[in-house]
Design an enzyme around this catalytic site. Structure first.
Site, PDB file in Angstrom:
ATOM      1  CE1 TYR A   1      -4.343   0.788  -0.398  1.00 49.81           C
ATOM      2  CE2 TYR A   1      -3.746   2.614   1.020  1.00 49.81           C
ATOM      3  CZ  TYR A   1      -4.619   2.018   0.137  1.00 49.81           C
ATOM      4  OH  TYR A   1      -5.768   2.672  -0.213  1.00 49.81           O
ATOM      5  CG  LEU A   2       4.375   0.353  -1.982  1.00 49.14           C
ATOM      6  CD1 LEU A   2       5.339   0.034  -3.124  1.00 49.14           C
ATOM      7  CD2 LEU A   2       5.045   0.100  -0.643  1.00 49.14           C
ATOM      8  CG  HIS A   3       2.815   6.085   1.954  1.00 52.24           C
ATOM      9  ND1 HIS A   3       4.091   6.447   2.343  1.00 52.24           N
ATOM     10  CD2 HIS A   3       2.333   5.299   2.957  1.00 52.24           C
ATOM     11  CE1 HIS A   3       4.342   5.945   3.530  1.00 52.24           C
ATOM     12  NE2 HIS A   3       3.307   5.229   3.922  1.00 52.24           N
ATOM     13  CD  GLU A   4       6.008  10.344  -3.536  1.00 45.51           C
ATOM     14  OE1 GLU A   4       7.148  10.824  -3.383  1.00 45.51           O
ATOM     15  OE2 GLU A   4       5.719   9.616  -4.498  1.00 45.51           O
ATOM     16  N   GLY A   5       6.267   8.054   1.230  1.00 42.75           N
ATOM     17  CA  GLY A   5       7.275   7.693   2.244  1.00 42.75           C
ATOM     18  C   GLY A   5       8.072   6.483   1.771  1.00 42.75           C
ATOM     19  CG  HIS A   6       6.091   2.699   1.489  1.00 44.40           C
ATOM     20  ND1 HIS A   6       4.754   3.010   1.531  1.00 44.40           N
ATOM     21  CD2 HIS A   6       6.331   1.904   2.559  1.00 44.40           C
ATOM     22  CE1 HIS A   6       4.199   2.431   2.581  1.00 44.40           C
ATOM     23  NE2 HIS A   6       5.132   1.749   3.231  1.00 44.40           N
TER      24      HIS A   6
ATOM     25  CB  SER B   1       0.807   6.241   8.134  1.00 46.44           C
ATOM     26  OG  SER B   1       0.347   4.977   8.592  1.00 46.44           O
ATOM     27  CB  SER B   2      -0.275   1.876   4.851  1.00 45.69           C
ATOM     28  OG  SER B   2       0.977   1.841   4.191  1.00 45.69           O
TER      29      SER B   2
ATOM     30  CD  GLN C   1      10.047  -1.114  11.545  1.00 47.56           C
ATOM     31  OE1 GLN C   1       9.128  -1.875  11.833  1.00 47.56           O
ATOM     32  NE2 GLN C   1      10.057  -0.416  10.423  1.00 47.56           N
TER      33      GLN C   1
HETATM   34  P1  AMP Z   1       5.471  -0.177   6.263  1.00 47.59           P
HETATM   35  O1  AMP Z   1       4.985  -0.563   4.916  1.00 47.59           O
HETATM   36  O2  AMP Z   1       4.509   0.674   7.034  1.00 47.59           O
HETATM   37  O3  AMP Z   1       5.992  -1.358   7.054  1.00 47.59           O
HETATM   38  O4  AMP Z   1       6.719   0.762   6.025  1.00 47.59           O
HETATM   39  C1  AMP Z   1       7.822   0.327   5.274  1.00 47.59           C
HETATM   40  C2  AMP Z   1       8.957   1.282   5.458  1.00 47.59           C
HETATM   41  O5  AMP Z   1       8.572   2.599   5.038  1.00 47.59           O
HETATM   42  C3  AMP Z   1       9.391   1.418   6.921  1.00 47.59           C
HETATM   43  O6  AMP Z   1      10.804   1.482   6.983  1.00 47.59           O
HETATM   44  C4  AMP Z   1       8.760   2.709   7.338  1.00 47.59           C
HETATM   45  O7  AMP Z   1       9.454   3.358   8.393  1.00 47.59           O
HETATM   46  C5  AMP Z   1       8.869   3.510   6.063  1.00 47.59           C
HETATM   47  N1  AMP Z   1       7.906   4.603   6.087  1.00 47.59           N
HETATM   48  C6  AMP Z   1       6.569   4.523   6.341  1.00 47.59           C
HETATM   49  N2  AMP Z   1       6.006   5.740   6.331  1.00 47.59           N
HETATM   50  C7  AMP Z   1       6.997   6.619   6.061  1.00 47.59           C
HETATM   51  C8  AMP Z   1       7.062   8.041   5.899  1.00 47.59           C
HETATM   52  N3  AMP Z   1       5.979   8.817   6.038  1.00 47.59           N
HETATM   53  N4  AMP Z   1       8.270   8.596   5.624  1.00 47.59           N
HETATM   54  C9  AMP Z   1       9.375   7.829   5.501  1.00 47.59           C
HETATM   55  N5  AMP Z   1       9.380   6.494   5.623  1.00 47.59           N
HETATM   56  C10 AMP Z   1       8.213   5.892   5.894  1.00 47.59           C
END
Ligand code: AMP
Length: 277
Positions: free
Chosen positions: A29-34, A182-183, A150
């Site tokens: 469920y990727l966003h700009e953070g990923h 965040s997802s 984490q």
């Molecule tokens: P997740 O899919 O939530 O497990 O996140 C995967 C990776 O993306 C983890 O290392 C998270 O810390 C990182 N991540 C999630 N949200 C953000 C964000 N807003 N900015 C930067 N990295 C993020």
């Protein structure tokens, strides 16, 4: 871009991959953070891999595993666009086949904050990340500062078990209004956004107080709590001001500190953090 669902096929691809090899672990469920992690990995490495795996062992029975948002086709299109070479997208039974009975657990640093609020969560995270690092064997692995604890837990795991990757931490990406991407933001109901903004606003408040030389952690966290509780449907799980390395709680902010918090907006649990100074 090659999409691989099994460990044995990934091993074949890894053996012929040009080095350095980067890995971006995600739950999809990727966003700009990923994507900022993926772009940084693209800039640093000859081969970039990403994993998409909603890891069941890091969710407690009462948590949102079944409802966790998924969009495999959309995710693959985004990864392709970011120039990712290899995607590891295994089914749960590929990662946890019948008879699987090993857990990897980090000690003290994983017991605090998120570890205290979500018992067993980090055991699930460290077990799956240990597996991902031994399957993918990356030179560099990318994590977001959004999940600050984490990052510390993974660094401990990587060092203690000689997993051999360099852990690279990427800054938190936010929407223009300050909400950390965040997802789980997808669960927010209409009208809850204003309440969700109290996380980043209270972190800004902490930074401002610290800049005006208020170093009393209780005073800062009390003001943060007031700000959060002034919006409807908010419930503070924790507000922490801790040593940025050990996560030991601070009374006086006399060293680099991590301000972190978990807040429920209705039944959506969000986390965020900032470093001081
Ligand atoms: P997740 O899919 O939530 O497990 O996140 C995967 C990776 O993306 C983890 O290392 C998270 O810390 C990182 N991540 C999630 N949200 C953000 C964000 N807003 N900015 C930067 N990295 C993020």
């Amino acid at each position: 871009m090659q999409v691989i669902e099994t460990v044995s096929e990934f091993r074949v691809a890894e053996r012929s991959a040009a080095r350095p090899l980067g890995l971006v672990p995600t739950m999809g469920y990727l966003h700009e953070g990923h994507m900022s992690l993926a772009r940084r990995a693209r800039a640093d490495n000859a081969t970039v891999s990403a994993s998409i795996f909603v890891n069941p062992t890091q969710f407690a029975p009462n948590e949102d595993l079944a409802a966790y948002p998924r969009d495999m086709d959309g995710d693959l299109a985004k990864l392709e666009e970011a120039g990712v070479d290899l995607v590891f997208a295994p089914a749960p039974q590929e990662v946890y086949p019948a008879g699987f009975d090993t857990r990897v657990e980090v000690g003290e640093i994983a017991a605090k904050l998120e570890g205290a609020s979500r018992p067993g969560h980090f055991r699930g995270v460290t077990t799956v990340v240990c597996k991902l690092l031994t399957i993918v064997r990356p030179d560099k692995v990318y994590f977001g500062q959004k999940d600050a604890q984490q990052c510390l837990v993974i660094k401990r795991l990587n060092a203690d078990l000689n997993l051999g990757a360099e852990v690279v931490v990427i800054p938190t990406i936010r929407d223009s209004d300050g909400l950390a991407l965040s997802s789980r933001n997808a669960y927010l109901r209409d009208g809850d956004r204003e309440s969700a903004l109290t996380l980043s606003r209270s972190l800004n408040l902490a930074r401002e107080m610290h800049q005006s030389e208020i170093l009393n952690a209780k005073k800062i966290s009390a003001q943060m709590r007031n700000l959060i509780e002034s919006e409807p449907r908010t419930s503070v799980d924790y507000i922490s001001i801790s040593d940025a390395e050990t996560l030991d709680e601070l009374d006086i902010i006399d060293r680099p500190a991590l301000v972190s918090l978990a807040v429920r907006i209705g039944d959506v649990r969000l986390i965020d953090n900032t470093l001081l100074p």
